[in-house]
Design an enzyme around this catalytic site. Structure first.
Site, mmCIF file in Angstrom:
data_model
loop_
_atom_site.group_PDB
_atom_site.id
_atom_site.type_symbol
_atom_site.label_atom_id
_atom_site.label_comp_id
_atom_site.label_asym_id
_atom_site.label_seq_id
_atom_site.Cartn_x
_atom_site.Cartn_y
_atom_site.Cartn_z
ATOM 1 N N GLU A 131 1.059 -1.629 -0.369
ATOM 2 C CA GLU A 131 0.333 -0.427 0.190
ATOM 3 C C GLU A 131 1.056 1.577 0.315
ATOM 4 O OE1 GLU A 131 -2.633 -0.840 3.485
ATOM 5 O OE2 GLU A 131 -3.873 -1.511 2.150
ATOM 6 N N ASP B 12 -7.702 -8.865 4.564
ATOM 7 C CA ASP B 12 -7.739 -8.045 4.987
ATOM 8 C C ASP B 12 -8.629 -7.663 6.049
ATOM 9 O OD1 ASP B 12 -6.825 -5.163 5.760
ATOM 10 O OD2 ASP B 12 -7.938 -4.414 4.104
ATOM 11 N N GLU C 64 -13.091 -2.672 12.240
ATOM 12 C CA GLU C 64 -12.434 -1.084 10.470
ATOM 13 C C GLU C 64 -14.112 -1.843 10.266
ATOM 14 O OE1 GLU C 64 -8.711 -1.953 8.583
ATOM 15 O OE2 GLU C 64 -10.086 -0.526 6.541
#
Ligand code: GCW
Length: 694
Positions: free
Chosen positions: A285, A359, A387
Site C-alpha cells: 500500500e 484484510d 474497521e
C-alpha cells in the site's frame, strides 16, 4: 424523627449497594468494587523490585480483606523448601497455592520472576472477581506464546488510523515530560491480561518516530510500562536512512544503509535498554521497502535483524503485501511472495501474518501461509479495532472469530495442525513465537469507544496467553468483572452470536470486502470505478446474472492450491466447502440448492434477516438488563445498539437492492422490501467518517 433518620440511612446503604453508582467504563474489567480494603499487613512482599511493588499495590487495591498473601520468588528459601513444580513455569508463568510457609498458613503467589508474580497477582484478582475463593486455592498457568503485543496504528499527530475511540492515547506533544496517569492504567490493564509488548506507532510509519525527540518520548513510555512487563517496539519506516540520514538509498544490501540502521538502533537502546525491536510494513500500500531495490523481504528484514541482534531485539516483518501492479488474485500474493523465502530469515525475525489472506474481513478463511513456512516463525495479526465490523458502535464480540482462526486446521503436518500450533511454535519447534492485535484503544474515557469493545481487548490478551481458551469462557470472565456475576449469562448470550450477526448482515456466506471506499463505513458492493481492480468490491463478489462469488479453484485463480492438500481438496469442491466460506472460493449459481433446502438467493436473504433479527434481540435483552446495570454504561450501550439496528437494516437493504439489480430475481416470499431504492443507497456520503487515513 429518629425513624426518618433510620430510613435515610437504609436508603443510602441500598443506593450505594445498587447499580446507581456512576460508572463511565474507565476502570475496564478492574473495577474492584468491593468497598473494602485489605489490612496493610495482609500482603507480604519478599524482595523489592518495581514489578513486585506494583503487584502488591494492585492486590491492595482489589482485595477484600483476606490474608495473608505472600508474594515471593521461587528462590526464596521458604518457597524452595516447598518443592513446588516451578521449573515448567518459565519466566512468565505463575503458581498460586494455599501453603504452610514457615509456620503460617498463607496464600502464596510465586514464580521464577517478578513478572510471573505480577501475572499471578492479576490471576488471583480475576479468580476472586469471578466468584472464586482463597480456600485451598491452586492455580497455575504459563503463557503459550512469547510475544503478546498490541499494534497501535497511532500517528504522531494524534490521529489513529482505523481508530474509533478518540485520538491517540499517546500525547506525543507533552511527552516525555508529562507522564499521564493513563499510561500507568493502560499498563495495568495490559498486564492484567498478559500483554507484554506494545508497538507505539502506526505501521504506515513516519521516519520522525526515529528521531531523537521521539525516541525520548518512547523512552518515557517504556519507563512507565517496564514494571508491568511491557516492552516498547516501534514501527520503522524503511526509507528512514534517506529521510533522516541523507543517504541516497535505503537498499538493505548497501553497507552505508546497514551502518545507519545499526547506529540508529544503538541510539534507541541507549535510551530504552530493553527496547523490543521493530515492526515493518514494507512494499505494501505504497510503503517503501526492499523490493524498491529488487531485494527480497528477507534481505530487508535480515538487515534490521542484524542491527537489533546485539541488544537481543527482534524484527516483526509483516506479510501483508499486495502490489497494485500485480494482476494476480490479491488473496494469493502474500503466499506467492513469502513462501519461497521460508528458511531465509534471520533467527530473530518473525513474520507477521494477518488472520486471513485479504484484510480483516468479518469472516475470512485462515491465511494459507499458516503451516506453509515451517522454517520461519510466524505470528498472527488480528484486528481488535473494528474497521470492517461496524466501527465502535456495533456490538461484535471477536472472541469467536479469534477462536475460529486459531482452531482452524492447516493440516500442514496431518490432522490437528491448527493455526494455534503454528503460532505457539509447537508444530515446527520454534522458540520465537508471537501474536499481535491492532489496538482499539484511544483517549475516550472508556478507552475502546464502547463497553463491549473492551471485551475484544480483553479477549485478545487472554487468548494470546492461551490460544486454546474458549471464547465463551473468556466472555464469562469479562462479563462478571465488567458488570456483575448476576448478569453474566444474558450478557454472554448477547456476545456469543454477535460477530456472526455482523457477518450475516454485512457479508454472508463467504462474501467479503463489500464496504464503501476509503473509510469502509457502510455498504458499497456496487463500487466499480476505482483505479485498480482489487480496490473495488465488484472484484471480490463477482456477481452477475447467473451467480455470485470468487472462483478460487483451478478454473479460477486457484488460490485453493496454496493450502495443504487436505484443506485444498475441501475448498476446491463446493460440496465440501463450509457454507460460511462458500462464496470466498466459488462462483455459485443463484439457483444452487443449499443445506437448508433453499436456493442460494433466498438463503442469502435469510442470512441478512437473521443478522438484523439478532440485533433486535440484543436490544430486547439489553432492555431487560436495565435494572442491573449502572445508568451511564447502560444508556450508552442501548444507544449504540439502536445505531447498530439502524445500520444492520441499511446493510441488508442496500445489499439486497443491489443484488436484485444484478440477478433480476424477485424478493423471496415474506422478505421485506428495501426501504429505499438502490440510487438512494449509492448516494450516501460520509466525508468525515473516523479512522480514515488522510
Ligand atoms: O486494513 C487495512 C487498512 C489500512 C491498514 C492496512 C494494513 C495500516 O485499511 O488502514 O494500514 O490494512 O494493515 O497495513
Amino acid at each position: 424523627m429518629r425513624a426518618l433518620h433510620r430510613w435515610i440511612a437504609i436508603a443510602a446503604i441500598v443506593l450505594v449497594g445498587t447499580s446507581a453508582q456512576a460508572e463511565d467504563g474507565y476502570d475496564l474489567w478492574m473495577r474492584y468494587r468491593t468497598g473494602q480494603t485489605v489490612a496493610a499487613d495482609a500482603i507480604e512482599t519478599r524482595g523489592d523490585t518495581p514489578s513486585l511493588r506494583v503487584a502488591a499495590a494492585e492486590l491492595r487495591r482489589g482485595l477484600v480483606g483476606p490474608g495473608p498473601i505472600v508474594l515471593a520468588i521461587a528462590t526464596d528459601r521458604d518457597v524452595a523448601a516447598l518443592h513446588l513444580p516451578l521449573s515448567a513455569l518459565g519466566d512468565e508463568g505463575y503458581l498460586i497455592r494455599s501453603v504452610k510457609l514457615g509456620d503460617r498458613a498463607v496464600t502464596l503467589v510465586t514464580a521464577n520472576t517478578d513478572r510471573g508474580i505480577l501475572y499471578g497477582a492479576f490471576a488471583l484478582l480475576r479468580h476472586l472477581q469471578t466468584g472464586g475463593s482463597l480456600d485451598r486455592i491452586a492455580l497455575t498457568s504459563t503463557p503459550r506464546i512469547k510475544l503478546r503485543v498490541l499494534n497501535h496504528w497511532d500517528n504522531l499527530d494524534g490521529v489513529v488510523e482505523r481508530g474509533y475511540a478518540g485520538v491517540s492515547l499517546w500525547d506525543w506533544w507533552t511527552l516525555p515530560d508529562f507522564r499521564d496517569p493513563r499510561y500507568t492504567d493502560y499498563a495495568r490493564a495490559n498486564a492484567s491480561i498478559g500483554i507484554n509488548g506494545t508497538v507505539l506507532n502506526n505501521v504506515n510509519a513516519k521516519a520522525d518516530s526515529l528521531t531523537a525527540p521521539y525516541i525520548a518520548k518512547a523512552a518515557a513510555l517504556a519507563d512507565v510500562f517496564r514494571p508491568y512487563g511491557i516492552k516498547v517496539y516501534l514501527s520503522a519506516r524503511f526509507s528512514a536512512p534517506i529521510e533522516l540520514g541523507g543517504l541516497k538509498t535505503a537498499d538493505p544490501l548497501d553497507p552505508q544503509v546497514a551502518a545507519w540502521w545499526k547506529a540508529k538502533t544503538d541510539e534507541i537502546y541507549r535510551a530504552i535498554p530493553d527496547f523490543g525491536g521493530f515492526l515493518v510494513k514494507a512494499n505494501s500500500e505504497g510503503q517503501p521497502g526492499p523490493r524498491d531495490y529488487h531485494r527480497s523481504h528477507a534481505d530487508g528484514a535480515n538487515m534490521l535483524a542484524a542491527a537489533v541482534r546485539p541488544h537481543g531485539g527482534i524484527v516483526m516483518w509483516r506479510a501483508f503485501v499486495y502490489a497494485e501492479t500485480d494482476p494476480e488474485d490479491r488473496a494469493k500474493q502474500a503466499y506467492t511472495e513469502f513462501k519461497p523465502l521460508d528458511g531465509k530469515f534471520a533467527d530473530n525475525v518473525i513474520v507477521q501474518v494477518k488472520n486471513g489472506a485479504i484484510d480483516f474481513q468479518p469472516r475470512e478463511p485462515f491465511h494459507p501461509l499458516f503451516g506453509a513456512m515451517p522454517k520461519t516463525p510466524l505470528m498472527i495479526e488480528f484486528q481488535i479495532t473494528k474497521e470492517y465490523l461496524g466501527f465502535a458502535t456495533h456490538l461484535a464480540y471477536l472472541g469467536p472469530m479469534f477462536a475460529e482462526t486459531l482452531s482452524a486446521d492447516t493440516m500442514a503436518k496431518g490432522v490437528g495442525s491448527t493455526v494455534a500450533k503454528v503460532i505457539d511454535g509447537s508444530l515446527d519447534r520454534h522458540r520465537l513465537t508471537g501474536i499481535a492485535g491492532v489496538a482499539n484503544i484511544g483517549r475516550d474515557r472508556d478507552w475502546s469507544g464502547s463497553t463491549f469493545n473492551q471485551a475484544n481487548w480483553y479477549a485478545f490478551g487472554r487468548m494470546a496467553w492461551d490460544p486454546t481458551l474458549k471464547a465463551d469462557t473468556v466472555a464469562r470472565e469479562w462479563a462478571a468483572m465488567t458488570f456483575s456475576p448476576a448478569v453474566v449469562e444474558p450478557v454472554v448470550g448477547m456476545m456469543m452470536g454477535s460477530r456472526e450477526a455482523v457477518v450475516d448482515y454485512m457479508t454472508p456466506l463467504g462474501l467479503g470486502h463489500l464496504m464503501a471506499t476509503g473509510h469502509h463505513y457502510g455498504p458499497g458492493p456496487w463500487v466499480a470505478d476505482l483505479a485498480r481492480p482489487e480496490w473495488n468490491p465488484v472484484y471480490y463478489h463477482r456477481a452477475d446474472k447467473t451467480g455470485i462469488g470468487f472462483d478460487r479453484t483451478a478454473t479460477g485463480s486457484n488460490a485453493v492450491a496454496q493450502y495443504a492438500p487436505g484443506v485444498a481438496r475441501n475448498f476446491a469442491n463446493p460440496a465440501t466447502t463450509p457454507e460460511r466460506d462458500l462464496l470466498w472460493f466459488h462462483h455459485v449459481p443463484w439457483t444452487q440448492r443449499m443445506a437448508s433446502g433453499r436456493t442460494l438467493w433466498p438463503e442469502m436473504v435469510h442470512h441478512y434477516d437473521a443478522g438484523i433479527a439478532y440485533v433486535a434481540n440484543m436490544r430486547r435483552e439489553w432492555d431487560a438488563l436495565r435494572p442491573s446495570i449502572d445508568d451511564e454504561r447502560w444508556t450508552k450501550t442501548a444507544t449504540y445498539l439502536a445505531v447498530q439496528d439502524r445500520e444492520a437494516h441499511w446493510w441488508r437493504d442496500a445489499s439486497i437492492a443491489y443484488w436484485m439489480s444484478i440477478n433480476g430475481l424477485a424478493l423471496p416470499a415474506g422478505a421485506a422490501a428495501p426501504a429505499h431504492d438502490l440510487a438512494w443507497y449509492k448516494a450516501q456520503r460520509f466525508p468525515h467518517a473516523p479512522g480514515n487515513p488522510q
